[in-house]
Write an enzyme that holds these catalytic residues in place. Structure first.
Site, mmCIF file in Angstrom:
data_model
loop_
_atom_site.group_PDB
_atom_site.id
_atom_site.type_symbol
_atom_site.label_atom_id
_atom_site.label_comp_id
_atom_site.label_asym_id
_atom_site.label_seq_id
_atom_site.Cartn_x
_atom_site.Cartn_y
_atom_site.Cartn_z
ATOM 1 N N TYR A 143 0.716 -1.454 -0.528
ATOM 2 C CA TYR A 143 -0.143 0.031 0.027
ATOM 3 C C TYR A 143 0.551 1.831 0.017
ATOM 4 O O TYR A 143 0.464 2.498 -0.265
ATOM 5 C CB TYR A 143 -0.550 0.193 1.585
ATOM 6 N N LYS A 189 3.492 -15.262 2.322
ATOM 7 C CA LYS A 189 4.217 -15.736 0.970
ATOM 8 C C LYS A 189 5.413 -16.667 1.038
ATOM 9 O O LYS A 189 5.972 -15.879 -0.106
ATOM 10 C CB LYS A 189 3.314 -14.972 -0.384
ATOM 11 N N ASP A 221 -2.541 -17.804 0.413
ATOM 12 C CA ASP A 221 -3.640 -18.897 -0.331
ATOM 13 C C ASP A 221 -3.707 -19.901 0.455
ATOM 14 O O ASP A 221 -5.253 -20.101 0.483
ATOM 15 C CB ASP A 221 -3.287 -19.591 -2.039
ATOM 16 N N ASP A 245 -6.278 -7.212 4.412
ATOM 17 C CA ASP A 245 -7.422 -6.304 3.788
ATOM 18 C C ASP A 245 -7.921 -7.659 3.230
ATOM 19 O O ASP A 245 -9.574 -7.363 3.419
ATOM 20 C CB ASP A 245 -6.292 -5.377 2.701
ATOM 21 N N ASP A 249 -11.946 -8.820 4.726
ATOM 22 C CA ASP A 249 -13.098 -9.133 4.494
ATOM 23 C C ASP A 249 -13.753 -10.559 4.510
ATOM 24 O O ASP A 249 -15.455 -11.053 4.529
ATOM 25 C CB ASP A 249 -12.973 -8.496 3.054
HETATM 26 C C1 IPM Z 1 -10.764 -1.643 4.384
HETATM 27 C C2 IPM Z 1 -10.058 -0.628 3.544
HETATM 28 C C3 IPM Z 1 -9.311 0.786 2.848
HETATM 29 C C4 IPM Z 1 -8.248 -0.279 2.190
HETATM 30 C C5 IPM Z 1 -9.610 0.946 1.431
HETATM 31 C C6 IPM Z 1 -10.973 1.717 1.288
HETATM 32 C C7 IPM Z 1 -8.142 2.077 1.170
HETATM 33 O O1 IPM Z 1 -10.664 -2.048 2.134
HETATM 34 O O2 IPM Z 1 -10.296 -0.377 5.154
HETATM 35 O O3 IPM Z 1 -10.161 -2.962 4.667
HETATM 36 O O4 IPM Z 1 -7.973 -0.870 1.220
HETATM 37 O O5 IPM Z 1 -7.697 -0.819 3.601
HETATM 38 MG MG MG Z 2 -10.824 -3.326 2.936
#
Ligand code: IPM
Ligand code: MG
Length: 351
Positions: A143, A189, A221, A245, A249
């Site tokens: 990032y 990885k 993975d 990240d 999710d």
């Molecule tokens: C998160 C989001 C952010 C990230 C984006 C919106 C930049 O997906 O906080 O997980 O990738 O960190």
């Molecule tokens: Mg995110």
């Protein structure tokens, strides 16, 4: 009792609705526990681009750095898709994380038994329990590494970690594991990436200071697969920025709805930044159907960070009892249907 200054970055999309709900809950906490909170609204993200031309105005950075806590909704949306990459709403979020030195992002994923039916996983998998803490490195890695485009039109981003960046996030993960089930799974990885080999080496070094904590390593993975196969095997999941990240999710969906999961970002400022892990959901913005629970639970994490532990537990318990009473926003599955505002009010009344 000293007043706590909370900066609210409502942001874009559903951000204003969900932060309104969380502020309502915090006001109820203030009344119940005799605490004084001052809420200072600042702009960040697309709304800041509209007003000031930049996603992260200086005044926002200064206010966040001086605050006792920062509560964030979400940023971004199609309206700003045509912005150049360096001026997108997300740059505001990345910028404030970096400016506040927030290297540790904590994303707990727990399952509420009442919501198990909303999870895509089979009940026999869930019955073994889900209580995962994703510890994501937040201001390093791909990032923030060098990036650019080449003369022939290719584009690149660079995954780069220093030893000290890995060490400080690993220490957060091991410290947390000591308060939990004493297990750290470090995600990398290392079969391909040099940066992952360094990550692994430093994590092993840090682990030596925590003999009570069991450490294992998992390629990302495989971790993605194991997370849906048997989430009960995980306690603390220690991840570089991008892997965290993605896996957070995934972990959130296991719990039934991404609308339920809060996160805290901590680092070198006394204030942390507290936000839902989900995005700004522009498709449902302004319709009063968003789930404010992740933001409300983020506010609870903020209370913990301000050493208001009874207050934080009161918020979590209020969320639990509203869920137990059957109230559901649309993302939470079947139940007594409520909107964002009503859900916030119900939680506030339960404090
Ligand atoms: C998160 C989001 C952010 C990230 C984006 C919106 C930049 O997906 O906080 O997980 O990738 O960190
Ligand atoms: Mg995110």
């Amino acid at each position: 009792m000293s007043k706590k200054n909370i900066v609210v970055l409502a942001g874009d999309g559903i951000g204003p609705e969900i932060t309104d709900a969380a502020v309502g809950v915090l006001r109820a906490v203030g009344k119940k526990f005799g605490r004084e909170f001052a809420f200072d609204y600042k702009d960040m993200g697309g709304c800041a681009i509209d007003k000031f031309g930049v996603p992260l105005p200086e005044a926002t950075v200064a206010a966040c750095k001086a605050a006792d806590g920062v509560l964030l909704g979400a940023v971004g949306g199609p309206k700003w898709d045509s912005q150049p990459a360096e001026n997108r709403p997300e740059k505001g979020l990345l910028g404030i994380r970096a400016a506040m030195g927030l290297y540790a992002n904590l994303r707990p994923a727990v399952i509420y038994p009442e919501l198990a039916s909303a999870s895509p996983l089979k009940s026999e998998v869930l019955s073994r329990g889900v209580d995962v803490m994703v510890v994501r490195e937040l201001i390093g890695g791909i990032y923030f590494g060098p990036r650019g485009t080449t003369a022939d039109g290719a584009a690149y981003d660079t995954e780069i970690y220093s030893e000290s960046e890995v060490r400080r996030i690993a220490e957060v993960a091991f410290d947390l594991a000591m308060t939990r089930r004493k297990k750290v799974t470090s995600v990398d990885k290392a079969n391909v990436l040099l940066s992952s080999r360094l990550w692994r080496k430093v994590v092993v070094e840090v682990a030596e200071k925590y003999p009570a904590v069991e450490l294992n390593h998992m390629y990302v993975d495989n971790a993605a697969m194991q997370l849906v196969k048997d989430p009960s095997q995980f306690d603390v999941l220690l991840c570089p920025n991008m892997f965290g990240d993605i896996l957070s999710d995934e972990a959130s969906q296991i719990t039934g709805s991404i609308g339920m999961l809060p996160s805290s970002s901590l680092g070198t400022c006394k204030a942390g930044l507290f936000e839902p892990i989900h995005g700004s959901a522009p498709d449902i913005a302004g319709r009063d159907i968003a789930n404010p629970i992740a933001t409300v639970l983020a506010a609870a994490m903020m209370l913990d960070n301000m050493d208001m532990h009874a207050e934080a537990r009161a918020v979590e318990n209020a969320v639990g009892s509203v869920i137990a009473s059957g109230y559901r926003t649309p993302d939470m599955g079947e139940g007594k249907r409520v909107g964002c505002r009503k859900m916030g009010e119900l939680i506030a009344e339960n404090i």
